[in-house]
Structure formats: structure tokens, C-alpha cells
Design an enzyme around this catalytic site. Structure first.
Site, PDB file in Angstrom:
ATOM      1  N   LYS A   1      39.154  31.523  28.506  1.00 55.45           N
ATOM      2  CA  LYS A   1      39.875  32.486  29.323  1.00 55.45           C
ATOM      3  C   LYS A   1      41.351  32.467  28.987  1.00 55.45           C
ATOM      4  CE  LYS A   1      40.969  33.097  34.041  1.00 55.45           C
ATOM      5  NZ  LYS A   1      41.206  32.242  35.165  1.00 55.45           N
ATOM      6  N   GLN A   2      41.963  33.632  28.967  1.00 53.57           N
ATOM      7  CA  GLN A   2      43.416  33.649  28.923  1.00 53.57           C
ATOM      8  C   GLN A   2      43.923  34.163  30.252  1.00 53.57           C
ATOM      9  OE1 GLN A   2      45.381  35.278  25.499  1.00 53.57           O
ATOM     10  NE2 GLN A   2      47.318  35.494  26.578  1.00 53.57           N
ATOM     11  N   GLY A   3      44.366  33.244  31.071  1.00 59.02           N
ATOM     12  CA  GLY A   3      44.914  33.631  32.370  1.00 59.02           C
ATOM     13  C   GLY A   3      46.338  34.100  32.183  1.00 59.02           C
ATOM     14  N   ALA A   4      47.031  34.269  33.300  1.00 51.78           N
ATOM     15  CA  ALA A   4      48.408  34.741  33.220  1.00 51.78           C
ATOM     16  C   ALA A   4      49.302  33.664  32.651  1.00 51.78           C
ATOM     17  CB  ALA A   4      48.887  35.136  34.604  1.00 51.78           C
ATOM     18  N   GLU A   5      48.976  32.420  32.937  1.00 49.10           N
ATOM     19  CA  GLU A   5      49.891  31.344  32.612  1.00 49.10           C
ATOM     20  C   GLU A   5      49.421  30.523  31.443  1.00 49.10           C
ATOM     21  OE1 GLU A   5      52.227  28.374  34.709  1.00 49.10           O
ATOM     22  OE2 GLU A   5      50.826  28.901  36.278  1.00 49.10           O
ATOM     23  N   ALA A   6      48.111  30.428  31.299  1.00 48.71           N
ATOM     24  CA  ALA A   6      47.593  29.456  30.364  1.00 48.71           C
ATOM     25  C   ALA A   6      46.337  29.947  29.673  1.00 48.71           C
ATOM     26  CB  ALA A   6      47.284  28.154  31.101  1.00 48.71           C
TER      27      ALA A   6
ATOM     28  N   ASP B   1      50.056  28.976  45.221  1.00 53.25           N
ATOM     29  CA  ASP B   1      49.324  30.112  44.647  1.00 53.25           C
ATOM     30  C   ASP B   1      47.896  30.124  45.175  1.00 53.25           C
ATOM     31  OD1 ASP B   1      48.635  32.291  43.143  1.00 53.25           O
ATOM     32  OD2 ASP B   1      48.476  31.220  41.257  1.00 53.25           O
TER      33      ASP B   1
ATOM     34  N   VAL C   1      42.719  28.713  28.681  1.00 54.14           N
ATOM     35  CA  VAL C   1      41.823  27.687  29.195  1.00 54.14           C
ATOM     36  C   VAL C   1      40.701  27.448  28.193  1.00 54.14           C
ATOM     37  CG1 VAL C   1      40.326  27.026  31.104  1.00 54.14           C
ATOM     38  CG2 VAL C   1      42.343  28.423  31.537  1.00 54.14           C
TER      39      VAL C   1
ATOM     40  N   LYS D   1      43.916  23.077  29.799  1.00 55.58           N
ATOM     41  CA  LYS D   1      44.752  24.196  30.187  1.00 55.58           C
ATOM     42  C   LYS D   1      46.010  24.115  29.340  1.00 55.58           C
ATOM     43  CE  LYS D   1      46.393  25.796  34.585  1.00 55.58           C
ATOM     44  NZ  LYS D   1      46.422  25.482  36.004  1.00 55.58           N
TER      45      LYS D   1
END
Lengths: 334, 241
Positions: free
Chosen positions: B18-23, B148, B25, B38
Site C-alpha cells: 500500500k502507498q498511504g499518504a505518509e508511508a 489521527d 507499507v 512502514k
């Protein structure tokens, strides 16, 4: 074929625009500009709008080359905004609706920004970053509402920039934010500022207090130039916005971003957003100052969408309101 | 490319999930255990100095909060390794878990198919909401602010006996703070996240808040007061009258 006229006057811009099925026929605007170091006050702003509204109206009709008979619907900003200026413009809209015998629609200002952004850029279902002097929201559409995923928990980003411009006594012509942007281009030395992101929400008031308090000493000692402070402030504030927008994108699985609102014409903000989008394989949609900054076209466009779906405002509801949330409006046209 | 080098450095066992907003994974094996990595990759839209500073702070916050939670008896993934150099955190891959977001969506769909009322849906989610409230109460009683709280940042683990456990993740924005203001904002962030993501179950938050109050009894009154204050600020409320 629908011709809609829109009246906007929620803050210091007075705008009247005419659209014809998604085509802009005219977009006229006047801005109430105050001396450096001062903001615009409700009463004086309303006076400004009152003295110019008829001239702007005839200009808008002339440029669009339409007669009152051809207009199908009169749209005006119902809110949110400053009460006196909203009222001034609403009265004119109500009057001509009666004179010309046309239906009238009260439009949510924020929805106006979004719908016009979608019309101008052709983006279909974007995450919307709405940044202006009075609002800072990250918005996504879902189940007949524009839902606010993130927003400021205190003051708006434009308010933060404007008030810092007042500290530096920058000119309000054409806008304080524009002048900060120009100074920031020459800034080099980065001043570390608080960075306040709470989930998808942001907070600016602490940052403003901090830089207001520090700036006098920093400038006096010559350690930082005004350019450096503008640069640092922009970098930190915009990074917060881009980050929360990216969070909303990840959360909703969206691949489009649309920036609207007055602060949206800041090229540094657009550049940062573009970089973020590029990294995610997403697409950025933005507009220039003609459409970013408050105008009549956006009200006409949102009003047109409402008109098309039979969403007229009853006569005794054609009032104004200072607080009117983006997510309070049921979206009937999507 | 530096980026590819970093990916290789994680080893071939790790797969980007996964590419989240911050990192970014990654999932894989570390020392024989199922592991999540992460990686808070560089954000080129931010100034380098700012980016480095933020990333370092967040990695630190995350590691600290996990430790504090462990002491307080709140479930979080176990921490295996913190690597500032490569901006990575290695942690336990919680088995048999779903995010609360997916769980609520799934239950909502089931309820829709059964043509149940909103009330019956709420009843089904009641035990989860209770559990969430309890965990958050405990979190705040220990002065840990998550920063968050969303339904994506809570995992639901069901064991063989159908016991429900809530596991909190994503502590990058967390900090330790005893102020009522921060606790109230934490709850406000959660409510907003629930409202925007799960509009059909907007009353869920009331149950969470109830359970929260019972758990964090000592401060409940003041937190609630602050919570209402936060709502009254800015443009968040509609003007009535």
C-alpha cells in the site's frame, strides 16, 4: 438552453457573472482594497458593493450581450460570508428577480467554488481542496453531499496569510496573499515554524501567533528578511495542506485533486500539489485568478446545476446566512 | 535510483502492499515473523529540512506511543526495529485483522441486503463501538493523544472464541499530553472521520463517547466541555436563527 446570472458578495469581492450551459459569457468583478496594515470591515465592504453593484450588473449584461428577458434564473450567494455584504448583494438579486419576473436560487458559496472548478477544468470526481480567506476544507463527494473530510479547526489559511501581510504592512493590492507569494519567491532562509496537522484537520492560529510574535525581533536583528518569513510561512502552511489532501486521497482512493478558492491561485501551492500528485500517479486540476478568486460565474454555475434539477429557492427563503456549511447542501445534480 | 536501492535493502521477502499518504507499507518476514514495514519515504513537495524534521519526529512519536500503550495495556502492533537512516519502522503484522472501516462497510452492506433498519445496524455495531470507546478512554487516561483517529487506523481482531480486540495503529501524529484540549480534538477528529466515511452510522459516535466517558471517568466532564468548545469554533457549525 439555460442562461444563469450569478451575484457574489460574501467578502471583499463583488462579482457578477453570466453562464450559458457551461459557457462563461461574462465575468465581472470589483475588489474592495483597504490600505496596507488594515483588513476589510463588514460595513465598509457593504458600502463598496452597494456603490458599484449596478455598474457591474450593466457591464456583465453588456459583455455577455444578453438582455434581461433572455436570462432564465437569478442566482445569488446565500452564505457563508459577512452579513452586511451578503445582504447588499442579495437585495439586488431579489429586486431584479422580481423586476424581470425570474426564478431565484440561493447558492452556497463553497458549492459555487466546487462546481465552477469542475466546469472549468473538466475534472469529474476530484478531492477538492478549498482554500480562501474564510475557508480551508478538504472535500470529497459521496452519497449526495460534498463531505468535509478535513478542515481548519480555527482560522482559514487565507486569513492567516492576510494577517501576516498586515504585520509586514504589505499592500492589499491586488491581494495580500499575492504580495506574500511574490516576496516568498525571493526568500532563502528557512525559519522553523510549528507544523500542526491533526488527522485530516489543520490548525493555523498557533502558527500565526508564533510568527507574529517572533517576526519583530527577527526582522529588527536582521537575522531574517521579510522575504524569508513569507517563504517559510508559505512552505509550512502549504505542506500541511498538501499532506492533508494526500491523506484524503489515500482514504478515499481518489486519483484527482481540484484546488479552488482564492489561495488556490498561488503557484507555489499548485506546484507542491502537482509534485504530490505526480508521485501518486494522480492528476491535478487548478484554475487561475479569474476563477479561483470569488466571482459571479461560480454562483451562476452552481445555480444553473440546481435550476436544471428543479432545485429552486422559495421566495420567503431567499435570505442570507453567515454560517452555511458545505455539507449542509443536498447535491441533486450529481 | 535511490528509491530502488532502498526497496532492495528491505530484501526480496518484502512486498509493497500500500502507498498511504505518509508511508509505503511493505509486508514480509523479519526474523521469522510476519512483519509490516512502514517506510516514510521522502516527500519532494516539502522542503528537505522540513521533511527530514517531520519524518524524524513522526518515527519517534510512533515508537514512543507504542511503548506507552504497551505499558498501559492497550493493544498495538509490537515494534521490531526502528531505522532512522532508511526512515523505516518494522512492526508486527497483526494476524486475522480487518480495519474498522472495512468492518463497518461490510456490516452495513449485509444489513442493506437484509433490508434491516438503521437501528438494527447500529445494534450490530454496538459491541464494537463500546470496545472502541473503552480503548480510547484508556488511551487518554494515560495521556496518550493519538492525533489521527479514524476507522482506518483501528484494527479489529477476532479470535476463535469470537472475543473482539481493538488494535490501534498509525501513531505518527501522536504525542503525550495531559491537556483537555488535545483530548477533545482527538475525539473531534474521530467524529469527523466517522461522519465523512460512514455517514449511514452517524450515531455510532454517541456510543463510543458513552463508553469513553465510563472508562476515562475522572476527566470525562472536562473533556466533554472542551469537545463542545472545539465544535463551536470557526465555521464548523451552522448558524441557527
Amino acid at each position: 438552453m439555460v442562461i444563469a446570472i450569478g451575484f457574489e458578495g460574501s467578502a471583499n469581492k463583488l462579482g457578477i457573472g453570466i453562464v450559458h450551459n457551461g459557457v462563461v459569457l461574462s465575468n465581472c468583478r470589483r475588489t474592495y482594497i483597504t490600505p496596507p496594515g488594515e483588513g476589510f470591515l463588514p460595513r465598509e465592504t457593504a458600502q463598496h458593493h452597494r456603490s458599484l453593484v449596478l455598474a457591474v450588473l450593466s457591464q456583465a449584461l453588456r459583455e455577455a450581450a444578453v438582455t434581461p428577458e433572455q436570462i432564465d434564473v437569478v442566482c445569488y450567494t446565500k452564505g457563508p460570508g459577512m452579513a452586511p455584504s451578503l445582504q447588499t448583494v442579495a437585495i439586488v438579486a431579489r429586486t431584479i428577480a422580481q423586476l424581470w419576473n425570474k426564478p431565484i436560487i440561493g447558492v452556497n458559496h463553497c458549492i459555487g467554488h466546487i462546481e465552477m472548478g469542475r466546469m472549468i477544468t473538466g475534472s469529474d470526481n476530484p478531492i477538492v481542496l478549498y482554500v480562501s480567506g474564510g475557508n480551508t476544507q478538504v472535500i470529497a463527494y459521496s452519497r449526495n453531499r460534498y463531505r468535509v473530510f478535513g478542515e481548519t479547526i480555527d482560522i482559514a489559511i487565507g486569513n492567516c496569510l492576510d494577517r501576516f501581510a498586515r504585520v509586514l504592512k504589505l499592500s492589499n493590492d491586488p491581494s495580500p496573499g499575492y504580495n506574500i507569494e511574490q516576496l516568498a519567491k525571493k526568500g532563502k532562509k528557512f525559519l522553523s515554524l510549528p507544523y500542526v496537522v491533526k488527522g485530516m484537520d489543520v490548525s493555523f492560529s498557533g502558527i500565526l501567533s508564533y510568527i507574529e510574535k517572533q517576526s519583530y525581533q527577527l526582522l529588527k536583528s536582521g537575522e531574517y528578511a521579510p522575504e524569508d518569513l513569507c517563504f517559510s510561512l508559505q512552505e509550512v502552511l502549504f505542506a500541511m495542506l498538501v499532506e492533508t489532501t494526500e491523506r484524503a486521497m489515500a482514504h478515499c482512493g481518489s486519483q484527482e485533486v481540484l484546488i479552488v478558492g482564492g489561495v488556490g491561485c498561488n503557484l507555489r501551492l499548485q506546484e507542491m500539489m502537482e509534485t504530490m500528485c505526480h508521485e501518486r500517479g494522480a492528476k491535478l486540476f487548478a484554475t487561475d485568478e479569474r476563477f479561483c478568486i470569488d466571482n459571479g460565474v461560480m454562483i451562476a454555475q452552481a445555480g444553473f446545476e440546481m435550476f436544471r434539477t428543479g432545485n429552486l429557492t422559495k421566495w420567503d427563503e431567499t435570505t442570507v446566512t453567515q454560517r452555511y456549511r458545505t455539507d449542509a447542501v443536498e447535491v441533486t445534480w450529481r | 535510483m535511490a528509491d530502488d536501492g532502498r526497496k532492495c535493502a528491505l530484501g526480496y521477502d518484502f512486498k509493497l502492499i500500500k502507498q498511504g499518504a505518509e508511508a509505503k507499507v511493505y509486508k514480509g518476514n523479519y526474523l521469522g515473523r510476519p512483519t509490516i514495514v512502514k517506510e516514510r519515504f521522502k516527500k519532494s513537495y516539502r522542503l528537505l529540512d522540513l521533511d527530514n524534521h517531520i519524518t524524524k519526529e513522526r518515527i519517534k512519536s510512533e515508537a514512543r506511543a507504542v511503548l506507552r500503550c504497551k505499558i498501559a495495556g492497550i493493544h498495538t502492533p509490537a515494534l521490531y526495529l526502528v531505522d532512522f537512516e532508511r526512515r523505516c519502522i518494522y512492526m508486527e503484522d497483526v494476524q486475522n485483522s480487518t480495519t474498522i472501516k472495512d468492518y463497518i462497510t461490510q456490516i452495513s452492506e449485509e444489513a442493506e441486503n437484509e433490508a434491516g433498519t438503521a437501528g438494527s445496524l447500529l445494534m450490530k455495531l454496538y459491541p464494537i463501538a463500546q470496545e472502541i470507546g473503552k480503548v480510547l478512554g484508556k488511551l487518554h487516561a494515560n495521556n496518550i493523544i493519538h492525533g489521527d483517529l479514524t476507522s482506518s487506523n483501528m484494527l479489529l481482531v477476532k479470535d476463535e472464541k469470537d472475543t473482539l480486540t481493538i488494535v490501534l495503529i498509525d501513531f505518527g501524529l501522536s504525542h503525550v499530553e495531559s491537556s483537555m484540549e488535545d483530548k477533545a480534538v482527538d475525539l473531534y477528529v474521530l467524529q469527523r472521520a466517522l461522519m465523512s466515511t460512514h455517514a449511514n452510522v452517524d450515531r455510532l459516535f454517541a456510543t463510543i463517547l458513552d463508553a469513553y466517558m465510563k472508562e476515562n471517568k475522572k476527566e470525562s466532564h472536562e473533556v466533554l466541555k472542551k469537545f463542545n468548545e472545539v465544535w463551536a469554533r470557526g465555521r464548523k457549525r451552522t448558524m441557527v436563527g
